[in-house]
Write a protein that holds these residues in place. Structure first.
Motif, PDB file in Angstrom:
ATOM      1  N   LYS A   1      68.005  22.314 -24.669  1.00  0.00           N
ATOM      2  CA  LYS A   1      68.777  23.190 -23.785  1.00  0.00           C
ATOM      3  C   LYS A   1      68.384  24.660 -23.902  1.00  0.00           C
ATOM      4  N   ARG A   2      67.647  25.006 -24.983  1.00  0.00           N
ATOM      5  CA  ARG A   2      67.320  26.412 -25.211  1.00  0.00           C
ATOM      6  C   ARG A   2      65.918  26.774 -24.771  1.00  0.00           C
TER       7      ARG A   2
ATOM      8  N   LYS B   1      66.003  16.546 -23.454  1.00  0.00           N
ATOM      9  CA  LYS B   1      65.459  17.858 -23.097  1.00  0.00           C
ATOM     10  C   LYS B   1      66.224  18.941 -23.843  1.00  0.00           C
TER      11      LYS B   1
ATOM     12  N   LYS C   1      54.039  21.918 -22.506  1.00  0.00           N
ATOM     13  CA  LYS C   1      55.049  20.865 -22.486  1.00  0.00           C
ATOM     14  C   LYS C   1      54.890  20.022 -23.749  1.00  0.00           C
TER      15      LYS C   1
ATOM     16  N   TYR D   1      61.029  18.712 -25.609  1.00  0.00           N
ATOM     17  CA  TYR D   1      61.765  17.451 -25.585  1.00  0.00           C
ATOM     18  C   TYR D   1      61.766  16.828 -26.982  1.00  0.00           C
TER      19      TYR D   1
ATOM     20  N   GLU E   1      62.529  25.833 -22.534  1.00  0.00           N
ATOM     21  CA  GLU E   1      61.886  25.084 -21.451  1.00  0.00           C
ATOM     22  C   GLU E   1      60.661  24.360 -22.002  1.00  0.00           C
ATOM     23  N   ASN E   2      60.351  23.210 -21.479  1.00  0.00           N
ATOM     24  CA  ASN E   2      59.151  22.438 -21.865  1.00  0.00           C
ATOM     25  C   ASN E   2      59.277  21.715 -23.207  1.00  0.00           C
TER      26      ASN E   2
ATOM     27  N   ALA F   1      56.172  25.044 -27.219  1.00  0.00           N
ATOM     28  CA  ALA F   1      56.902  25.074 -25.946  1.00  0.00           C
ATOM     29  C   ALA F   1      57.149  26.512 -25.492  1.00  0.00           C
TER      30      ALA F   1
END
Length: 271
Positions: A78-79, A76, A33, A84, A81-82, A28
């Motif tokens: 929180k730290r 998702k 993603k 999960y 991006e992309n 990520a």
């Protein structure tokens, strides 16, 4: 094209969940993603390592049973991006995993994600077999000890015979080795297997060597993938492994004992 990766081993306690969390986070961070799924029904720990245990409302089994939609169960990060997480159930047993149900969810995920990481239970019970069945790529996690390596060899046999790719006569599952909890000083003393010894037994490509590190325990206790601790040897080693997975030529580090400086040698003599 999306790729399903299983993080697997024959023996428990070798660092699969730590590695799944770190590897998914690393991908990520590179802009892909990525979703990581906990397949260890009844004994879930991925949510703890990822630091999202208080955000779990629905889980993998709820989605399989039609009790929740996939987007309700996905968490998702929180730290990063992309990134999960799809947690699993703490209260169901592994019979709740059905091949049709897992297949349906994975088909949904590969439409949305570049990488789907399956955090497998150890061994060859139902959850583990389900995780590896659908894999395009397998990362075999093992420690440098005889029993761990022998059990990993068994997992390679299962991948070659019982994966979907094997059943359908497709290209074999790509297999790579992640050697964890490696201590070069103990290797020199003959207390652990050398990297070359493990590679000779398993005959698969080496993805990375993760050194024994207190940073792994610290990161787990605070719910942070250790790869985010870039100052630690373990964090750097996972970053290196992700780079190699993506096709980069990255030299293997942390496989030889650190050279002791004069000050350290003097301290040792005076101790």
């Amino acid at each position: 094209m999306s790729k399903i990766i299983v993080m697997t081993s024959g023996k428990g306690g070798v660092g699969k969940t730590t590695s799944s969390a770190a590897f998914a986070t690393g991908l990520a961070l590179r802009g892909f993603k990525t979703v990581v799924i906990d397949f260890d029904v009844g004994l879930r720990n991925l949510d703890l390592v990822m630091g999202c245990e208080r955000r779990v409302v629905f889980d993998f089994i709820n989605v399989i049973n039609g009790e929740a939609k996939l987007n309700q169960a996905l968490i998702k990060d929180k730290r990063v991006e992309n990134l999960y997480i799809l947690p699993t159930s703490q209260t169901r047993d592994k019979d709740a995993l059905t091949k049709d149900g897992v297949d349906r969810i994975l088909k949904e995920l590969v439409k949305e994600f570049d990488y789907v990481i399956c955090d497998s239970p150890a061994g060859i019970e139902k959850g583990a077999l389900m995780a590896l069945y659908f894999a395009d790529h397998a990362i075999i996690v093992t420690n440098p000890e005889v029993s761990s390596v022998r059990d990993s060899d068994r997992i390679l046999g299962v991948l070659n015979a019982k994966s979907r790719r094997a059943e359908q006569g497709m290209e074999p599952v790509t297999q790579q080795l992640l050697l964890t909890r490696y201590d070069p000083e103990r290797v020199e003393k003959g207390e652990m297997l050398k990297v070359d010894d493990v590679l000779e037994i398993l005959s698969i490509n080496l993805l990375g060597v993760i050194p024994e590190s207190q940073a792994v325990l610290r990161a787990s206790n605070i719910g942070m993938p250790v790869i985010l601790d870039e100052k630690s040897n373990a964090g750097q080693a996972y970053l290196d492994a992700v780079g190699r997975f993506l096709g980069e030529d990255v030299e293997h580090r942390f496989v030889k004992p650190e050279k002791k400086g004069l000050f350290n040698r003097l301290l040792r003599r005076s101790a």
